[in-house]
Design a protein around this motif. Sequence first.
Motif, PDB file in Angstrom:
ATOM      1  N   ASP A  44     -17.033  17.315 -12.058  1.00  0.00           N
ATOM      2  CA  ASP A  44     -16.038  17.142 -11.002  1.00  0.00           C
ATOM      3  C   ASP A  44     -14.726  16.602 -11.556  1.00  0.00           C
ATOM      4  O   ASP A  44     -13.641  16.953 -11.063  1.00  0.00           O
ATOM      5  CB  ASP A  44     -16.590  16.215  -9.916  1.00  0.00           C
ATOM      6  N   THR A  47     -12.961  19.512 -12.982  1.00  0.00           N
ATOM      7  CA  THR A  47     -12.396  20.360 -11.929  1.00  0.00           C
ATOM      8  C   THR A  47     -10.959  19.957 -11.609  1.00  0.00           C
ATOM      9  O   THR A  47     -10.090  20.806 -11.404  1.00  0.00           O
ATOM     10  CB  THR A  47     -13.263  20.269 -10.663  1.00  0.00           C
ATOM     11  N   TRP A  58     -10.331  23.998  -4.556  1.00  0.00           N
ATOM     12  CA  TRP A  58     -11.211  22.828  -4.581  1.00  0.00           C
ATOM     13  C   TRP A  58     -10.537  21.632  -3.918  1.00  0.00           C
ATOM     14  O   TRP A  58      -9.317  21.456  -3.987  1.00  0.00           O
ATOM     15  CB  TRP A  58     -11.562  22.459  -6.015  1.00  0.00           C
ATOM     16  N   ALA A  63     -13.178  15.634  -5.349  1.00  0.00           N
ATOM     17  CA  ALA A  63     -13.846  15.842  -6.629  1.00  0.00           C
ATOM     18  C   ALA A  63     -13.548  14.694  -7.586  1.00  0.00           C
ATOM     19  O   ALA A  63     -14.432  14.235  -8.328  1.00  0.00           O
ATOM     20  CB  ALA A  63     -13.395  17.175  -7.241  1.00  0.00           C
ATOM     21  N   ASP A 181     -16.600  19.443   0.949  1.00  0.00           N
ATOM     22  CA  ASP A 181     -17.459  19.910  -0.141  1.00  0.00           C
ATOM     23  C   ASP A 181     -18.719  19.041  -0.223  1.00  0.00           C
ATOM     24  O   ASP A 181     -18.846  18.042   0.474  1.00  0.00           O
ATOM     25  CB  ASP A 181     -16.722  19.883  -1.490  1.00  0.00           C
ATOM     26  N   THR A 183     -22.033  17.876  -3.198  1.00  0.00           N
ATOM     27  CA  THR A 183     -22.689  17.986  -4.502  1.00  0.00           C
ATOM     28  C   THR A 183     -24.109  17.488  -4.329  1.00  0.00           C
ATOM     29  O   THR A 183     -24.334  16.452  -3.698  1.00  0.00           O
ATOM     30  CB  THR A 183     -21.963  17.136  -5.558  1.00  0.00           C
ATOM     31  N   HIS A 188     -18.877  14.735   0.120  1.00  0.00           N
ATOM     32  CA  HIS A 188     -18.005  13.917  -0.728  1.00  0.00           C
ATOM     33  C   HIS A 188     -17.248  12.824   0.027  1.00  0.00           C
ATOM     34  O   HIS A 188     -16.801  11.860  -0.600  1.00  0.00           O
ATOM     35  CB  HIS A 188     -16.994  14.814  -1.443  1.00  0.00           C
TER      36      HIS A 188
END
Length: 273
Positions: A44, A47, A58, A63, A181, A183, A188
């Motif tokens: 991340d 990213t 993104w 991130a 998003d 993970t 997040h």
Amino acid sequence: MASGESRQPEWPQTEELRSRVGAVRLLAWIAALVAAVPLFGLVDLATTLGLSDPRYAWAMSLAASWGSLLTFVVAAGFGWVGAVPRRPAPGLGLLGLATLGLLVGSALLLDARPLGLAVPLGAVTALLAVLLRPYVRPSVPAWRWRPSPPAIVAALGVPLWAGYVVNTEIAALIAPPGSGDDTVGIDHWPVQLALGVVLAVGSALLTGAVRQLVLWRWSFGLTAVAVAWATLAYPDRAGAMPHPVWGVLFVVWGALLALPSGRRVEMRRSVSG
């Protein structure tokens, strides 16, 4: 020099305790690797530097917060314990802050998914603390507020990161579903909020031990730079702070915090540990 820094305890020379140290090192390094790679800490962070599929917009700030928490806080905390098991308190402290932050983020946003990180993280941290029990208390720096420039810089982090927490909570509550998003199945938004809690609470604790907790200063400083970069470079993405001034404040604060504070007590002693 504070009493907590004056002497290094030594392990009793028994096979059982030598084996315990070896087990702690192995467990801590494995946990650090898991946080940095399978849990996408480094991925991340990469990213936010453009090392990802450019066809997808993104959520760079989200991130950055996930990557910073898993890399600069969790992986760094485990890495410290693995490298310096006879002075574990700074690393265990970071891990405790991360656990607290995830619990608070989960509660404030009414999202149970971060518990999937908080519970195992807290359990492993507690296990390491038990295994290293003879060394935990002696390696805790004595907390004493002194009006020095490094302590003042640390204190300024409390309102700065409290503002980050408030802005994150507001943005998360008004964000459309799916905008944050996820993970490993964890959204997040509460993790970004958790990062703010870690740095706000950690800054308050750091004010009284800023010369000893070098690990914390670097952890928080690198995190501040990563968050600042994501906000300044991608101000229109989900999770970014509402004004670029925030990014400037983050990067200035992080750089000042990471500057040498005159004495390098902890690092110097840690090498011998």
